[in-house]
Enzyme design. Structure first.
Site, PDB file in Angstrom:
ATOM      1  N   CYS A   3       0.842  -1.206   0.000  1.00  0.00           N
ATOM      2  CA  CYS A   3       0.000   0.000   0.000  1.00  0.00           C
ATOM      3  C   CYS A   3       0.872   1.248   0.000  1.00  0.00           C
ATOM      4  O   CYS A   3       2.104   1.173   0.081  1.00  0.00           O
ATOM      5  CB  CYS A   3      -0.930   0.008   1.216  1.00  0.00           C
ATOM      6  SG  CYS A   3      -0.057   0.056   2.782  1.00  0.00           S
ATOM      7  N   CYS A   6       3.421   1.747   2.715  1.00  0.00           N
ATOM      8  CA  CYS A   6       4.676   1.008   2.520  1.00  0.00           C
ATOM      9  C   CYS A   6       5.677   1.890   1.775  1.00  0.00           C
ATOM     10  O   CYS A   6       6.870   1.924   2.099  1.00  0.00           O
ATOM     11  CB  CYS A   6       4.439  -0.263   1.705  1.00  0.00           C
ATOM     12  SG  CYS A   6       3.392  -1.481   2.528  1.00  0.00           S
ATOM     13  N   CYS A  70      48.043 -12.892 -11.342  1.00  0.00           N
ATOM     14  CA  CYS A  70      48.549 -13.193  -9.999  1.00  0.00           C
ATOM     15  C   CYS A  70      47.551 -12.735  -8.952  1.00  0.00           C
ATOM     16  O   CYS A  70      46.539 -12.103  -9.261  1.00  0.00           O
ATOM     17  CB  CYS A  70      49.901 -12.535  -9.759  1.00  0.00           C
ATOM     18  SG  CYS A  70      49.842 -10.729  -9.813  1.00  0.00           S
ATOM     19  N   ASP A 519      19.143 -36.060  11.700  1.00  0.00           N
ATOM     20  CA  ASP A 519      17.732 -36.402  11.813  1.00  0.00           C
ATOM     21  C   ASP A 519      17.601 -37.923  11.637  1.00  0.00           C
ATOM     22  O   ASP A 519      18.523 -38.588  11.153  1.00  0.00           O
ATOM     23  CB  ASP A 519      16.958 -35.649  10.721  1.00  0.00           C
ATOM     24  CG  ASP A 519      15.491 -36.023  10.688  1.00  0.00           C
ATOM     25  OD1 ASP A 519      14.880 -36.063  11.773  1.00  0.00           O
ATOM     26  OD2 ASP A 519      14.975 -36.289   9.597  1.00  0.00           O
ATOM     27  N   ASP A 737      13.604 -29.751   9.095  1.00  0.00           N
ATOM     28  CA  ASP A 737      15.046 -29.717   9.357  1.00  0.00           C
ATOM     29  C   ASP A 737      15.695 -28.420   8.872  1.00  0.00           C
ATOM     30  O   ASP A 737      16.858 -28.158   9.185  1.00  0.00           O
ATOM     31  CB  ASP A 737      15.740 -30.896   8.658  1.00  0.00           C
ATOM     32  CG  ASP A 737      15.331 -32.239   9.249  1.00  0.00           C
ATOM     33  OD1 ASP A 737      15.086 -32.289  10.466  1.00  0.00           O
ATOM     34  OD2 ASP A 737      15.251 -33.218   8.491  1.00  0.00           O
TER      35      ASP A 737
END
Length: 861
Positions: A3, A6, A70, A519, A737
């Site tokens: 909106c 924002c 280098c 897990d 996880d």
């Protein structure tokens, strides 16, 4: 932004950022336009927007930086890129010759990026990525079209030229120049050094070339070498000196230029020098150029081998696809395949894109993904993966993943990202090389002055030789190659083993871990329950019970139901029709099968139906006849083994207990034993009940168990270990996880798991095997050891030989260090680093199956 408020919030946040001269937010296009002023920082701007509750994404642009030679070049290019106000981060890799830049505006920032790099003295090329779905290709696809013609940077080359073609041209050019330099230098070397090795030769040469003729001949040959093959050093080195940003080319230009100019004075104006200082060093200048060209040629060839893994992966991609359009079948180039297209695959063909089978059947070799050499049967509804090879059948499938969204493309992209990464250990190298070349020039000047003041006659000559030797020997090529080449080769080897390092930093973090937390479901176990045992009551047949139960459970969505149905399918038992199905939430399901009332569910369901009472009677393993106590002992044993019993009643009588368990993957126990043998501490953290968790842990060989926890519980377990100073790796596969994968020092995702878990991880195990976690740790150890070896050689070589080149040994032993030996040593140091890194291509790990080749690779350790 949702909106107008924002917009105001973003504008207010942006206005508070130092260095923002003007800003405007467009709600319709959801864009922010900023005019940067003095002190502007893209990083600060992004942080302010994020603090306000919004997100502005910097886009990634991949550039190929040409003619970096280098480590000091890397520092210089990074500094130039970071000087562009819109750049958030920039990382340059000497081994790949690429810069990965996170920049606001994406390709719109290319003119500024190109100008900054050009100002630093380097050429820029858009990384087109020869590989399908390659990082550069994906990120820069719009680079040519996204900019108006007048906005395209003039120094920005097209990406249409393949990287392989450019590398071949580079190698070809270096080979040509080296051979020319060698042919012209050999006579010079023989004329000058031959007289020292065989004195009569000197007198012969003076007779053949009287007076100053010999010097003139050497001048002509040296001029041809320096102006021809050696010209590259002066074209790059002198401008770098003018910009006060000297690099390797500057060191070579100063060293060879000093030797050449000194020789010119001796040849054409000898009166300017004392009699005992009238020497020529044409051969030194040309030998240095020849040896450095040889070093670069060997370097270029070795660098080409470091990208072998990417090329092997890219070679798995099909070139064309057979697509049905407008009722006809057409062969189209791979980039033309769209999602939703119907693709036809014939026997023996490579599957072009990811998809789902519509009709037909075949067996597909998926060894490149799963590591399993046995072909996988594919029928209607099965998923197929682009790059895998079809067997003897034929089928049609709908394309669901094309281009950069294909699994193969994502794998290539992960490997490229990891190969372009910078490890924390490299920060030290970058800091050192930032001042290394200027420091070397300073040491060379001081060396010359000291020899001039306190050196023996001819002091000019001694000073010049020592200063040139310092300049030539100190080139930091090896330092710049030490880390990235090991990363490239190591991550490429890992990819061959089905281990994808999404973040190169994981190589270093994995090498120093203390704990591996994992897990249970889908990680240690298969994640798919199976029927492990059937205990029938007297008078009931196991096959009949299984058929009737499976027919009923086929109408249920319970995970245990699917296991029973699959058990029946595995035995090729036909299912029967079911009527009057009724599911009782939390208890079980009932229905009529073959005219008999079947009920299946938990023991409390049997009690509720009145078919199971205390004590339990007439039930025994395989109908062998046993007491209720024996039954209770059997059920308890099954529970202790991690199995869940499902009870079955037929026509109101208890008929059987079917034990369903999530089996441990065949390789889990072996992987866990190997991890423990490495001295790592292991813990299993799961949301499953404690009894099952401890049963699985006992079988797998894990001592520490945390059970019955939510996702935040897994995070807490990791943080508790980290609070004690322990470094933790977490292995998991599910959405639950993801927080733990992100929290751990190194997150390892099972590749057969969810996309969320994979995106949260640092390492992905493509074939879903816990052995992959072991391989990731083994390879990270080997890569870090390889990097330490490279850095020790690179730094040790310079620390040891610069004082020797400066003349440290002369007062003690009367020994000086020839610039020619310095050039040879400098080239050999780079070749050593590259060769040492390439050993990782054959790095052995604990027994595995290669996902790319399907071949066994056994560890000798």
């Amino acid at each position: 932004m949702t909106c107008a408020s924002c917009v105001r919030r973003v504008e207010k946040a942006v206005a508070s950022v130092p260095g923002v001269a003007e800003s405007a937010v467009n709600f319709a296009t959801e864009t922010l336009s900023v005019t940067p002023g003095e002190g502007f920082s893209a990083e600060a701007l992004l942080a302010a927007i994020e603090k306000a509750g919004y997100e502005a994404k910097a886009q990634t642009v991949v550039l190929e930086i040409e003619e970096m030679t280098c480590a000091s070049c890397v520092s210089r290019v990074e500094k130039a890129l970071k000087s562009v106000p819109s750049v958030e981060t920039a990382s340059v890799n000497l081994a790949t010759g690429e810069a990965v830049v996170k920049v606001l505006g994406g390709v719109q920032a290319l003119p500024a990026l190109s100008a900054a790099v050009a100002k630093a003295g380097y050429a820029v090329r858009l990384s087109g990525g020869d590989e399908p779905g390659g990082e550069g290709a994906e990120k820069n696809a719009a680079a040519g079209q996204g900019l108006p013609p007048d906005a395209r940077p003039s120094g920005l080359a097209s990406a249409g030229d393949s990287r392989e073609a450019r590398r071949e041209r580079e190698i070809s050019g270096l080979k040509r120049d080296f051979l020319i330099a060698l042919v012209l230098t050999l006579p010079l070397f023989v004329m000058e050094m031959g007289g020292h090795l065989y004195p009569p030769l000197h007198h012969v040469l003076m007779d053949v070339f009287p007076g100053n003729t010999l010097y003139l001949l050497q001048f002509a040959l040296a001029t041809a070498v320096l102006a021809g093959p050696g010209r590259r050093f002066y074209l790059k080195g002198i401008p770098a000196l003018v910009r006060f940003a000297p690099d390797m080319n500057a060191l070579v230009a100063i060293g060879t230029g000093a030797a050449y100019l000194y020789s010119l004075v001796t040849t054409f104006a000898p009166g300017l020098l004392p009699v005992d200082a009238r020497h020529v060093y044409y051969e030194a200048a040309t030998v240095i150029v020849t040896l450095i060209l040889l070093g670069r040629l060997l370097e270029a060839r070795a660098k080409g081998r470091t990208g072998a893994a990417i090329r092997k992966l890219a070679g798995l991609q099909a070139k064309t696809a057979r697509v049905e359009r407008d009722g006809k079948t057409h062969d189209v180039a791979l980039p033309e395949v769209k999602i939703g297209d119907v693709v036809v695959v014939r026997p023996g063909e490579r599957i072009p894109v990811d998809g789902r089978v519509i009709d037909g059947a075949s067996a597909v070799d998926e060894a490149m993904i799963s590591g399993e050499p046995i072909p996988v049967e594919k029928g209607t509804g099965a998923t197929v993966i682009g790059g895998t090879v079809n067997g003897s059948g034929s089928f049609r499938f709908e394309a669901t993943g094309v281009g950069a969204d294909m699994m193969l493309s994502r794998i290539i992209r992960m490997v490229q990202e990891a190969q372009g990464a910078k490890l924390p250990i490299q920060k030290m190298v970058d800091e050192v090389t930032a001042w290394f070349v200027p420091a070397v020039i300073g040491i060379a000047v001081v060396t010359f002055l000291i020899w001039l003041i306190v050196g023996p006659d001819p002091s000019y000559t001694h000073g010049l030789v020592a200063a040139v030797a310092v300049l030539i020997i100190a080139c930091p090529c090896a330092m710049g190659l030490a880390t990235p080449t090991s990363i490239m080769v190591g991550t490429g080897r890992a990819a061959e083993l089905g281990v994808l390092f999404r973040k190169g930093e994981a190589l270093q973090s994995l090498a120093g871990i203390d704990w591996v937390v994992m897990d249970k479901t889908g990680t240690i176990t298969a994640g798919k329950p199976e029927v492990s045992e059937i205990v029938t009551a007297e008078g009931f047949n196991e096959v009949d019970v299984l058929r009737l139960t499976a027919s009923l459970e086929a109408r249920s969505e319970h995970p245990l139901a699917d296991a029973i149905v699959r058990a029946v399918e595995a035995r090729a038992i036909a299912l029967s029709a079911v009527d009057n199905v009724e599911a009782v939430a939390g208890f079980g399901v009932t229905g009529m099968v073959e005219g008999r009332r079947i009920a299946a569910g938990a023991d409390r369901f049997m009690v509720k139906l009145g078919v199971m009472q205390e004590p339990i009677a007439n039930l025994s393993p395989q109908g062998g006849g046993a007491s209720a106590d024996d039954l209770q002992a059997t059920v308890t044993r099954l529970a202790d083994e991690g199995a869940s019993p499902l009870y079955v009643a037929i026509d109101g009588k208890l008929a059987a207990a079917i034990a369903v368990a999530d089996p441990i993957k065949p390789t889990s126990a072996r992987a866990i034993a190997a991890l423990k043998a490495r001295g790592l501490k292991l813990m299993m953290v799961t949301g499953d009940n404690a009894r099952t968790a401890h049963a699985v842990a006992r079988k797998a060989g894990i001592d520490a168990v945390v059970a019955e926890v939510l996702p935040e519980g897994k995070v807490s377990a990791i943080k508790e270990l980290q609070a004690k100073g322990e470094r933790v790796a977490f292995v998991g596969d599910g959405i639950n996880d993801a927080p733990a994968l992100a929290t751990a020092d190194a997150g390892i995702a099972i590749g057969t798991g969810t996309d969320v878990a994979i995106e949260s991880a640092d390492v992905v195990l493509v074939n879903g095997d816990l052995m992959g976690a072991l391989h990731a740790i083994e390879l990270s150890d080997r890569v870090m050891a390889n990097i330490r070896q490279n850095l020790f050689w690179a730094f040790g070589y310079n620390v040891a030989l610069i004082p020797v080149a400066a003349g440290l040994l002369y007062p003690l032993f009367g020994v000086t260090f020839s610039p020619m030996l310095g050039a040879a040593a400098m080239g050999l140091s780079s070749v050593f680093v590259l060769t040492n890194a390439l050993r990782l291509k054959k790095a052995r790990v604990t027994e595995t199956v290669s996902p790319l080749a399907g071949e066994k690779a056994k560890s000798r350790a």
